[in-house]
Structures are given as structure tokens and as C-alpha cells.
Design an enzyme around this catalytic site. Structure first.
Site, PDB file in Angstrom:
ATOM      1  N   GLU A  35       0.965  -1.195  -0.144  1.00 49.41           N
ATOM      2  CA  GLU A  35      -0.003  -0.149   0.036  1.00 49.41           C
ATOM      3  C   GLU A  35       0.940   1.219   0.022  1.00 49.41           C
ATOM      4  O   GLU A  35       0.316   2.204  -0.667  1.00 49.41           O
ATOM      5  CB  GLU A  35      -1.059  -0.010   1.276  1.00 49.41           C
ATOM      6  CG  GLU A  35      -1.851  -1.320   1.288  1.00 49.41           C
ATOM      7  CD  GLU A  35      -2.878  -1.241   0.197  1.00 49.41           C
ATOM      8  OE1 GLU A  35      -3.064  -0.259  -0.784  1.00 49.41           O
ATOM      9  OE2 GLU A  35      -3.776  -2.300   0.121  1.00 49.41           O
ATOM     10  N   GLU A  64      -5.158   4.633  -1.032  1.00 46.12           N
ATOM     11  CA  GLU A  64      -4.054   3.698  -0.798  1.00 46.12           C
ATOM     12  C   GLU A  64      -3.553   3.892   0.605  1.00 46.12           C
ATOM     13  O   GLU A  64      -3.148   3.176   1.391  1.00 46.12           O
ATOM     14  CB  GLU A  64      -2.956   3.472  -1.900  1.00 46.12           C
ATOM     15  CG  GLU A  64      -3.278   3.112  -3.031  1.00 46.12           C
ATOM     16  CD  GLU A  64      -3.800   1.679  -3.226  1.00 46.12           C
ATOM     17  OE1 GLU A  64      -3.792   1.115  -2.189  1.00 46.12           O
ATOM     18  OE2 GLU A  64      -4.223   1.217  -4.275  1.00 46.12           O
ATOM     19  N   HIS A  67      -5.618   2.363   3.052  1.00 46.36           N
ATOM     20  CA  HIS A  67      -5.606   0.947   3.055  1.00 46.36           C
ATOM     21  C   HIS A  67      -4.033   0.607   3.814  1.00 46.36           C
ATOM     22  O   HIS A  67      -4.039  -0.258   4.863  1.00 46.36           O
ATOM     23  CB  HIS A  67      -5.194   0.363   1.713  1.00 46.36           C
ATOM     24  CG  HIS A  67      -6.606   0.431   0.993  1.00 46.36           C
ATOM     25  ND1 HIS A  67      -6.544   0.105  -0.357  1.00 46.36           N
ATOM     26  CD2 HIS A  67      -7.738   0.909   1.029  1.00 46.36           C
ATOM     27  CE1 HIS A  67      -7.645   0.243  -0.958  1.00 46.36           C
ATOM     28  NE2 HIS A  67      -8.500   0.890   0.269  1.00 46.36           N
ATOM     29  N   GLU A 135      -1.962  -3.091  -9.230  1.00 46.62           N
ATOM     30  CA  GLU A 135      -3.001  -3.476  -8.295  1.00 46.62           C
ATOM     31  C   GLU A 135      -3.324  -4.822  -8.586  1.00 46.62           C
ATOM     32  O   GLU A 135      -3.750  -5.508  -7.567  1.00 46.62           O
ATOM     33  CB  GLU A 135      -4.440  -2.476  -9.234  1.00 46.62           C
ATOM     34  CG  GLU A 135      -4.250  -1.154  -8.888  1.00 46.62           C
ATOM     35  CD  GLU A 135      -4.249  -0.549  -7.377  1.00 46.62           C
ATOM     36  OE1 GLU A 135      -5.141  -1.369  -6.553  1.00 46.62           O
ATOM     37  OE2 GLU A 135      -3.863   0.260  -7.036  1.00 46.62           O
ATOM     38  N   GLU A 165      -8.595  -3.444  -4.893  1.00 44.99           N
ATOM     39  CA  GLU A 165      -7.692  -3.503  -5.638  1.00 44.99           C
ATOM     40  C   GLU A 165      -8.140  -3.892  -7.215  1.00 44.99           C
ATOM     41  O   GLU A 165      -7.936  -3.291  -8.215  1.00 44.99           O
ATOM     42  CB  GLU A 165      -6.416  -4.502  -5.203  1.00 44.99           C
ATOM     43  CG  GLU A 165      -5.965  -4.546  -3.902  1.00 44.99           C
ATOM     44  CD  GLU A 165      -5.250  -3.428  -3.821  1.00 44.99           C
ATOM     45  OE1 GLU A 165      -4.713  -2.736  -4.851  1.00 44.99           O
ATOM     46  OE2 GLU A 165      -4.810  -3.090  -2.465  1.00 44.99           O
ATOM     47  N   HIS A 168      -9.604  -0.536  -8.300  1.00 48.45           N
ATOM     48  CA  HIS A 168      -8.837   0.234  -8.846  1.00 48.45           C
ATOM     49  C   HIS A 168      -8.040   0.128 -10.249  1.00 48.45           C
ATOM     50  O   HIS A 168      -7.696   0.829 -11.173  1.00 48.45           O
ATOM     51  CB  HIS A 168      -7.403   0.275  -7.930  1.00 48.45           C
ATOM     52  CG  HIS A 168      -7.960   0.888  -6.490  1.00 48.45           C
ATOM     53  ND1 HIS A 168      -7.136   1.009  -5.345  1.00 48.45           N
ATOM     54  CD2 HIS A 168      -9.071   1.624  -6.137  1.00 48.45           C
ATOM     55  CE1 HIS A 168      -7.760   1.553  -4.404  1.00 48.45           C
ATOM     56  NE2 HIS A 168      -8.747   1.943  -4.811  1.00 48.45           N
TER      57      HIS A 168
END
Length: 189
Positions: A35, A64, A67, A135, A165, A168
């Protein structure tokens, strides 16, 4: 630019002290496909990306960081009651000797975080394909950690991160198509 809400993006629960799972999660904290690397990559690339997709890199880069906060919370909760003997048994003795219970940016094998994890070419299409790959690698890593985990509470949070993910990756794929369409347009004067 940012407003910080003092709560996690998604709740993090763990069933029990588990240094082994914490060691696996360290990969997503300070590893090449983790991340921190993703957040820094996207927030850096936004300076050389066309205006049509700059907001996407800003938004995902910021997410991110959220995350990263979730992963830090997981690692902390999984190790906060661990004894030095438990940490040693799970291969975390070097971490303990250097950092006690503090979080530190390194991967699951103990290699420190490095700026070489952060890619930026300056070519929007190349950078976005790099982002898609990042990702997808993160998604795969989350799945493999889930496969190794026997903690249903933790797995719930890991599934959330895995799904983000995927989203993204899809958004970066859409950005590639937007930029390809722009590149292929003929300009008439």
C-alpha cells in the site's frame, strides 16, 4: 487538500494474537506491491498525467493511504500481545530486535522499503499500465494471505482490500482507454 476522518475506511477485527499472519501482512505494508508503494506511486505520477485522469490518481493514491492505515492496524492488533518467544517462533525476531513492537516499512522477508518500488516513466499510458499491474499484484497478494489465514474476522477486512484492488485496476483500465481515445483524435485547425 485532504480531510482526515479519524476512523478506518473499513473496520479491522482480529480473532486472536497471530504473529504469523502479521508477518504475511508486513508484505502489504512495506513490500514492493504494498500500500505504501502504491500510494506514493500514484500521488507522484499525477504530476505528469493528463488533466482528464489526474483526479483518478489523486483519489486512488489517497485511498491507498487509508489501506496502509488498515494494514498497520491489522499488524498492530495481531502482534500487540505477542511475547518475544512467539515473535521469534514466527521469524520476527530480527524485527523485534530492531524495532520492538513498532511498525517499520519492510517486506515479509525483512528487506527495507526502497524508492525503487515506486515507478514513474512520465508516459501516461506506460504509467497507467504499471498501475494496473501494481493493483493486480496487490490483489493476488491479498488472496494468498487470505488463503494462509484462519482468522474469519481478519479475512473480512482482507476481502474488502482485495476487492478495492480490483476496482482500482478497473479504473486505471478505463483511464487508459480515455487517454487512447484522446491520443487518436484528429485535431483540425
Amino acid at each position: 487538500m485532504w480531510v482526515y476522518e479519524k476512523k478506518l475506511q473499513y473496520p479491522v477485527k482480529v480473532s486472536t494474537c497471530n504473529p504469523r499472519l502479521a508477518k504475511y501482512l508486513i508484505e502489504q505494508y512495506g513490500g514492493a506491491d504494498g500500500e505504501l508503494a502504491a500510494a506514493l506511486r500514484y500521488l507522484n505520477q499525477r504530476y505528469t498525467i493528463p488533466d482528464k485522469v489526474i483526479g483518478l490518481l489523486n483519489d486512488i493514491g489517497t485511498e491507498e493511504l487509508a489501506h496502509l492505515e488498515m494494514i498497520a492496524t491489522m499488524i498492530y492488533k495481531l502482534t500487540k500481545d505477542a511475547t518475544p518467544e512467539q515473535l521469534k517462533a514466527e521469524g520476527l525476531a530480527p524485527h523485534y530486535v530492531n524495532h520492538d513492537s513498532a511498525l517499520f516499512y519492510h517486506n515479509a522477508a525483512g528487506a527495507p522499503f526502497t524508492a525503487t518500488y515506486i515507478q514513474a516513466k512520465g508516459d501516461p499510458i506506460a504509467d497507467l499500465y504499471e498501475d494496473i499491474a501494481a493493483e493486480e499484484k496487490a490483489r493476488a497478494t491479498y488472496q494468498w494471505i487470505i488463503n494462509m489465514s484462519d482468522d474469519p474476522d481478519l479475512n473480512d477486512s482482507l476481502r474488502f482490500l482485495r476487492e478495492r484492488e480490483i476496482i482500482h485496476s478497473q479504473r486505471f483500465r478505463e483511464a487508459v482507454e480515455i487517454l487512447k481515445d484522446e491520443k487518436d483524435k484528429k485535431i483540425f485547425f
